[in-house]
Write an enzyme that holds these catalytic residues in place. Structure first.
Site, PDB file in Angstrom:
ATOM      1  N   GLU A 197       0.806  -1.203  -0.179  1.00  0.00           N
ATOM      2  CA  GLU A 197      -0.006  -0.083  -0.018  1.00  0.00           C
ATOM      3  C   GLU A 197       1.009   1.173  -0.125  1.00  0.00           C
ATOM      4  OE1 GLU A 197      -3.025  -0.062  -0.383  1.00  0.00           O
ATOM      5  OE2 GLU A 197      -3.369  -2.553  -0.171  1.00  0.00           O
ATOM      6  N   GLU A 210       4.115  13.398  -3.958  1.00  0.00           N
ATOM      7  CA  GLU A 210       3.551  13.384  -2.908  1.00  0.00           C
ATOM      8  C   GLU A 210       4.292  14.050  -1.673  1.00  0.00           C
ATOM      9  OE1 GLU A 210       3.233   9.604  -0.715  1.00  0.00           O
ATOM     10  OE2 GLU A 210       1.235   9.666  -0.317  1.00  0.00           O
TER      11      GLU A 210
END
Ligand code: NAD
Length: 499
Positions: free
Chosen positions: A253, A388
């Site tokens: 993830e 990010e």
């Protein structure tokens, strides 16, 4: 406030180490706890304990029902001290108390409860259709993978840990957990609870320590059968490489850069409020955050004005205060990294219409703070729109048509979350065109144990939670039983003539 010293948890015992380190609050820099610092020798000991427990059958040979009941017991014990654990979590990683209670602990309990029911109903052994013309019976067994290494981040430590260790344990695996070095208390507190609930020694082990060498060594350890990881994409890729030599099962993830589309005609009060929630919840340190806000070009200025007006009302400050919306970021390193992104954004021509720095005031002299920040004036090719940042930052990008919005949204290496605000029929059509593992229509951060969490593209591999989560922690074993053994009745008798 008392300061506890934590040790490692290996083979059912608390183990001290020569080195320990301090956990300090990212809001106040006060000492929260001291923690033993594990090394590769502790990884070896933990993997050996997990393997012994696996091979002894002490856990995998218990009934799925008994294992599920232990998870329910753990859920109850967590519930009984949820307030205390939520406050500890807030002191450790700076997530606001509103979110550590409801999300970090509450969703972890919900996940354990859901999984207990799911595991009781799971088909650990299923008979399939008869295999003609042998005749033979076919059975598919779902067996534990073996020793699972769970490596987790600091931002939502309870849920990212429970997402891994709960299905792993429900399915009969044994586990070595490596919490993040910034937020190890959750993993150690969970070990206490599992220990109190009577989990046999060696079934769950917790080794603290840095990503390198400890996490890396664990990911490559030949005694580990599966690595379940949540964290950055760069480390996820290195884990894939490190697990290749022994062909480990891997679930990842990873990061995200969630596109959040406001359709023309959307109710702006709802969409703007929701977009603030999407970008700034958990101090913006959420992989599924909505960090690229896509707005119709002709409404750009109006939406930006209203967004800034509303976001300026966010209360930044003490994360233990229930009135606080945005707390500190995790560390000085992360604060510097975010400020470096602000410099990059400025050099790319972006303008901060809100925030863009460290908040001023005596309460921000200690700790690691970043103002809620809104950037405008760049397109989707810039680093601030593509990478990010992992802080309370959103970039607004104008679009010219729905096709254009979909194109910009999908123009990303990531594909974790996305969202659409507007009339349901159009929003659902747009949702179906977005390359993301999770699409929120007129909402955000919808996390529910029955639904899969994970991403497309470089946002990950596999899913956590959801109806198929136990498949990720079991191997499928096909057993065929010939009911009429003899040379004439082999599956492929035609290949070798009967003697
Ligand atoms: P990180 O990748 O630096 O660290 C995560 C974990 O990996 C830590 O336990 C760390 O010690 C360990 N680690 C570091 N280097 C390692 C290595 N070489 N081998 C093995 N383990 C190693 O991530 P972070 O900065 O702590 O967390 C933030 C990241 O996590 C963000 O990118 C965020 O998007 C992601 N995240 C993803 C999800 C998701 O479900 N997709 C959820 C939460 C966070």
């Amino acid at each position: 406030m008392s300061v506890e010293s934590y040790q490692l948890y290996i083979d059912g015992k608390w183990v001290s180490t020569p080195d320990s380190y301090e956990i300090r609050s990212p809001a106040t820099e006060e000492l929260v706890a001291t923690v033993a610092k594990g090394g590769v020798e502790h990884v070896d000991a933990a993997v050996a304990a997990a393997r012994r427990a696996h091979e002894s059958g002490v856990w995998r040979n218990t009934s799925p029902e008994d294992r599920a009941n232990l998870l329910l017991d753990v859920a109850e014990r967590l519930g009984a001290k949820a307030d205390q654990l939520a406050a500890l979590q807030t002191r450790e990683n700076g997530a606001t108390i509103r979110i550590t209670g409801a999300l970090h602990i509450g969703l972890s309990i919900a996940q354990l409860q859901f999984l207990a029911v799911q595991s009781k109903d799971y088909e650990y052994e299923t008979a399939g259709p008869a295999i003609e013309p042998i005749p033979a019976e076919g059975i598919v067994r779902r067996e534990p993978v073996g020793v699972v290494a769970a490596i987790v981040p600091w931002n939502i430590p309870y849920l990212t840990t429970i997402w891994k260790i709960a299905p792993a344990l429900a399915a009969g695996n044994t586990v070595v957990l490596k919490p993040d070095e910034h937020a190890p208390l959750c993993g150690l507190e969970l070990a206490k609870v599992f220990d109190e609930a009577g989990l046999p020694a060696g079934v769950l082990n917790v080794v603290t320590g840095d990503g390198e060498p400890v996490g890396k060594y664990l990911a490559g350890h030949p005694g580990v059968n599966k690595v379940a990881f949540t964290g950055s994409t760069v480390v996820g890729k290195s884990i894939l490489r490190d697990s290749a030599d022994t062909v480990k099962r891997v679930s990842l993830e990873l990061g995200g850069k969630g596109p959040n589309i406001i359709l023309d005609g959307a109710d702006l009060d709802t969409a703007i409020d929701g977009s603030i929630f999407a970008a700034f919840a958990n101090n913006g340190e959420a992989c599924e955050a909505g960090t690229r806000l896509l707005v119709p070009r002709e409404r750009h200025d109006e939406i930006v004005d209203r967004l800034v007006e509303r976001a300026a009302t966010l209360r930044v400050g003490d994360p233990l205060d229930p009135a606080t919306n945005v707390g500190p970021v995790i560390s000085e390193t992360q604060q510097s990294r975010i400020l470096e992104y602000f410099r990059i954004a400025a050099a790319e021509g972006a303008k901060a219409v809100l925030g863009g720095g460290v908040p001023a005031g005596p309460q921000f002299e200690k700790g690691y703070w970043i103002e809620p920040t809104v950037f405008v004036g760049v397109d989707n090719s810039t680093r601030i729109a593509r990478e990010e940042v992992f802080g309370p930052v959103v970039v607004v990008l104008p679009y010219d048509s729905i096709d254009d919005a979909v194109k910009i949204a999908n123009d990303s290496d990531y594909g974790l979350s996305a969202g659409v605000w507007g009339d349901e029929a159009t929003a659902r059509e747009v949702a179906n065109r977005l390359d993301a593992g999770m699409v929120f229509v007129n909402d955000w951060h919808v996390i529910h144990p029955a639904y899969p969490f994970g991403g497309f593209k470089q946002s990950g591999l596999g899913r956590e939670g959801g109806l198929h989560q136990l498949d990720e922690y079991t191997e499928a074993k096909f057993v065929s039983v010939n009911k009429s053994p003899g040379p004439e009745a082999r599956a492929f008798a035609i290949v070798i003539d009967p003697a």
